[in-house]
Design a protein around this motif. Structure first.
Motif, short mmCIF file in Angstrom:
data_model
loop_
_atom_site.label_atom_id
_atom_site.label_comp_id
_atom_site.label_asym_id
_atom_site.label_seq_id
_atom_site.Cartn_x
_atom_site.Cartn_y
_atom_site.Cartn_z
N LEU A 56 -5.96 -1.40 -2.90
CA LEU A 56 -5.47 -1.52 -1.42
C LEU A 56 -4.03 -2.13 -1.43
O LEU A 56 -3.16 -1.93 -0.59
CB LEU A 56 -6.41 -2.18 -0.49
CG LEU A 56 -7.57 -1.30 -0.26
CD1 LEU A 56 -8.68 -2.17 0.36
CD2 LEU A 56 -7.05 -0.46 0.89
N ALA A 57 -4.02 -3.35 -2.39
CA ALA A 57 -2.79 -4.05 -2.60
C ALA A 57 -1.65 -3.30 -3.16
O ALA A 57 -0.63 -3.94 -3.38
CB ALA A 57 -2.84 -5.44 -3.13
N ASN A 112 0.95 -1.30 0.01
CA ASN A 112 -0.13 0.04 -0.06
C ASN A 112 0.88 1.18 -0.14
O ASN A 112 1.93 1.58 0.75
CB ASN A 112 -0.87 0.00 1.06
CG ASN A 112 -1.97 1.16 1.09
OD1 ASN A 112 -1.75 2.42 1.52
ND2 ASN A 112 -3.25 0.81 0.54
N ARG A 113 0.50 1.95 -1.05
CA ARG A 113 1.45 3.45 -1.07
C ARG A 113 0.99 4.50 0.46
O ARG A 113 2.16 5.12 0.50
CB ARG A 113 1.07 4.09 -2.24
CG ARG A 113 1.73 3.81 -3.36
CD ARG A 113 2.15 2.19 -3.79
NE ARG A 113 2.92 2.03 -5.08
CZ ARG A 113 2.90 0.83 -5.70
NH1 ARG A 113 2.47 -0.22 -4.86
NH2 ARG A 113 3.63 0.72 -6.89
N ASP A 114 -0.10 4.42 0.71
CA ASP A 114 -0.11 5.39 1.95
C ASP A 114 0.56 5.01 3.05
O ASP A 114 0.95 5.92 3.59
CB ASP A 114 -1.70 5.35 2.12
CG ASP A 114 -2.61 5.88 1.17
OD1 ASP A 114 -2.10 6.80 0.43
OD2 ASP A 114 -3.80 5.50 1.03
N ALA A 151 3.51 7.28 4.83
CA ALA A 151 3.49 7.44 6.16
C ALA A 151 4.63 7.10 6.73
O ALA A 151 5.06 7.72 7.68
CB ALA A 151 2.29 6.84 6.87
N ASN A 152 5.22 5.90 6.36
CA ASN A 152 6.51 5.31 6.85
C ASN A 152 7.81 6.38 6.65
O ASN A 152 8.43 6.73 7.49
CB ASN A 152 6.90 4.19 6.34
CG ASN A 152 7.98 3.31 7.19
OD1 ASN A 152 8.46 3.74 8.15
ND2 ASN A 152 8.68 2.33 6.42
N LEU A 196 9.25 -2.38 0.96
CA LEU A 196 8.87 -3.44 0.42
C LEU A 196 8.39 -3.02 -1.18
O LEU A 196 8.37 -3.98 -1.94
CB LEU A 196 7.82 -4.28 0.92
CG LEU A 196 8.35 -4.86 2.22
CD1 LEU A 196 7.34 -5.60 2.87
CD2 LEU A 196 9.51 -5.98 1.90
N LEU A 197 7.82 -1.60 -1.13
CA LEU A 197 7.39 -1.26 -2.66
C LEU A 197 8.48 -0.94 -3.56
O LEU A 197 8.47 -1.06 -4.56
CB LEU A 197 6.56 -0.05 -2.13
CG LEU A 197 5.06 -0.19 -1.58
CD1 LEU A 197 4.85 1.18 -1.38
CD2 LEU A 197 4.30 -0.92 -2.51
N THR A 198 9.71 -0.34 -2.81
CA THR A 198 10.64 0.02 -3.54
C THR A 198 11.82 -0.68 -3.80
O THR A 198 12.65 -0.58 -4.83
CB THR A 198 11.37 1.26 -2.78
OG1 THR A 198 11.67 1.07 -1.56
CG2 THR A 198 10.25 2.61 -2.92
#
Length: 500
Positions: free
Chosen positions: A267-268, A95-97, A101-102, A490-492
């Motif tokens: 959401l994923a 999730n990008r949001d 926030a992180n 984990l997104l990047t």
């Protein structure tokens, strides 16, 4: 003799400065209020009527509440759905949001480090070079000049202004962590909600398709009966009307299913065309027999929006200290060591100073700032108290909804039992020649409608169980935050990473 006196004077000045610094450190204090956590709410119940009713629920299939209980694991595991667990985990990772926030938390932590740096000696380096002409007439001379060396300054933070700024930055970092927890709770709650909506829409679509099939069969029988004179045009019109009405039920349910599926993809962190969630069914979820219910006094210690409001209150308290400290003098030590040259001469120069500076007249600016900070604290306190009251109201609403859900599910169960009894009697009557096939089809149609109602009632129970977990604060996303500083999320990973 002159040099000895000069050295003695320098030693005396140095001793005076160091003595003054020592005295300042020993007598230094932090002005402004020391933060105190707000008192716990005096409420002992969310809604006494609903709690009493849910303590022992007589209706089969309806959950009760377990008082003063806590969710030991991730709250969504209450539904015992491996499919849901997998999608929630995927959403947490993608999730990008949450990733934004992180990063905001990391930024807030750097603000703490930046504020804390003011408590350390500030060392700078300077150098200058030039060419100058001095003297008049025949006594003029031209020479190269330069000066190079370090300088050190140190604010003794006599009245704690810097320490209050650090306290404020720390509270604002806490605010960002609680906002992350709120986003984490929102994301996980929305995943569970959309998964249940998806499963419910699929179940209702199946029931409506059966209903439409029964309507079409009914219409065919009526049309056939009219050919033999046992049915009228009015009977055909009625059968067509029933079919048309029931067909209108299908598009909204298909839209609900597709919207829920797309929402799960988003959401994923995926596009709807790039990732399709599993085909959730209501059988994938188990309604908990008992829902954990913490005490009202514990709500303020676990719900992220209340904790965020408290962090803002803490920051406002520290800001009062900062504004108060600004009205008092600042004591600063400074020194420099310089290697300098003017013409042919080269020498080492040093200096050590202790400076005390404070406001005498500022037109009331600093006093106004202090009063304004105190007013901001009062506003933050009011917002905190209102946040607590709203949270109590939300939990009370959900408890009443769960109580009403139990009544609704029981009523739908009775309606379904009655419809199945009617269908059985119609089938028996048809076998005995006492009932027409149309009566059997109408009974089947009534049963399908009752089944749709029961699916909706069960869905409401699942959704309100999710809402209760979210309203109580669920579980924080602290585990997701346990990364090394500047570690790629984990997104990047595998794409782009943050620069340190």
């Amino acid at each position: 003799m002159i040099n000895v006196r000069s050295n003695h004077a320098r030693r005396t000045a140095l001793a005076a400065v160091l003595g003054g610094a020592t005295l300042a450190l020993l007598s230094g204090c932090m002005v402004g209020p020391d933060y105190q956590r707000p008192a716990d709410t005096r409420s002992t119940h969310f809604d006494a009527q609903a709690e009493q009713k849910l303590e022992h629920v007589p209706n089969d299939g309806a959950p009760s509440v377990a008082y003063d209980a806590h969710i030991d694991t991730d709250w969504w595991t209450l539904f015992h759905s491996p499919r849901l667990d997998g999608v929630v985990k995927l959403a947490i990772e993608g999730n990008r949001d949450l990733d934004a926030a992180n990063a905001t938390i990391a930024q807030a932590n750097e603000a703490i480090a930046a504020a804390g740096g003011a408590l350390q000696p500030q060392v700078a380096f300077g150098a200058q070079a030039g060419r100058q002409r001095t003297g008049f007439g025949t006594g003029r001379s031209t020479s190269n000049v330069y000066a190079v060396g370090p300088s050190v300054s140190f604010d003794l933070d006599l009245f704690g202004g810097t320490r209050r700024r650090i306290e404020e930055a720390t509270a604002l970092a806490d605010l960002e962590r609680h906002r992350f927890d709120a986003a984490y709770l929102t994301v996980t709650g929305e995943v569970a909600t959309q998964a249940i909506q998806f499963a419910s829409a699929r179940a209702q679509i199946a029931a409506v398709n059966d209903l439409i099939a029964t309507d079409r069969h009914n219409l065919a029988l009526v049309s056939s009966a009219k050919q033999y004179g046992s049915a009228t045009s009015a009977d055909i019109a009625l059968a067509q009307s029933q079919l048309a009405q029931d067909e209108t039920l299908l598009p909204p349910l298909e839209q609900q299913r597709d919207v829920a599926r797309h929402a799960l993809s988003v959401l994923a962190g995926k596009g709807p065309a790039d990732w399709v969630p599993p085909d959730f069914g209501l059988a994938d979820f188990t309604l908990p027999a008992a829902l954990p219910l913490s005490l009202p006094s514990e709500l303020a210690r676990q719900r992220p929006d209340i904790l965020a409001a408290e962090a803002q209150l803490h920051a406002a308290s520290a800001a009062v200290g900062v504004a108060t400290a600004d009205r008092y003098p600042h004591l600063q030590l400074s020194g420099a060591l310089t290697q300098a040259s003017a013409g042919a001469g080269v020498g080492t120069l040093w200096n050590l100073f202790g400076g005390l500076a404070g406001p005498l007249f500022d037109g009331g600016t600093l006093k106004a700032n202090q009063r304004g900070a105190a007013d901001a604290y009062d506003a933050s306190m009011a917002r905190y108290q209102q946040t607590v009251v709203i949270a109590l109201g939300q939990v009370a609403d959900v408890l009443q909804a769960i109580s009403h859900d139990a009544d609704g599910y029981a009523a739908q169960g009775r309606a379904l039992d009655a419809a199945e009894t009617s269908l059985r009697l119609s089938q028996q009557g048809f076998a005995a020649g006492d009932a027409s096939v149309l009566a059997v089809l109408d009974a089947q149609r009534a049963r399908q409608r009752a089944l749709v109602g029961q699916i909706q009632a069960r869905t409401a129970q699942y959704l309100d169980a999710v809402q209760l977990a979210v309203a109580l604060g669920g579980q924080s996303g602290e585990a997701f935050l346990r990364k090394a500083p500047h570690e790629p999320s984990l997104l990047t990973q595998g794409n782009t990473s943050r620069s340190p």
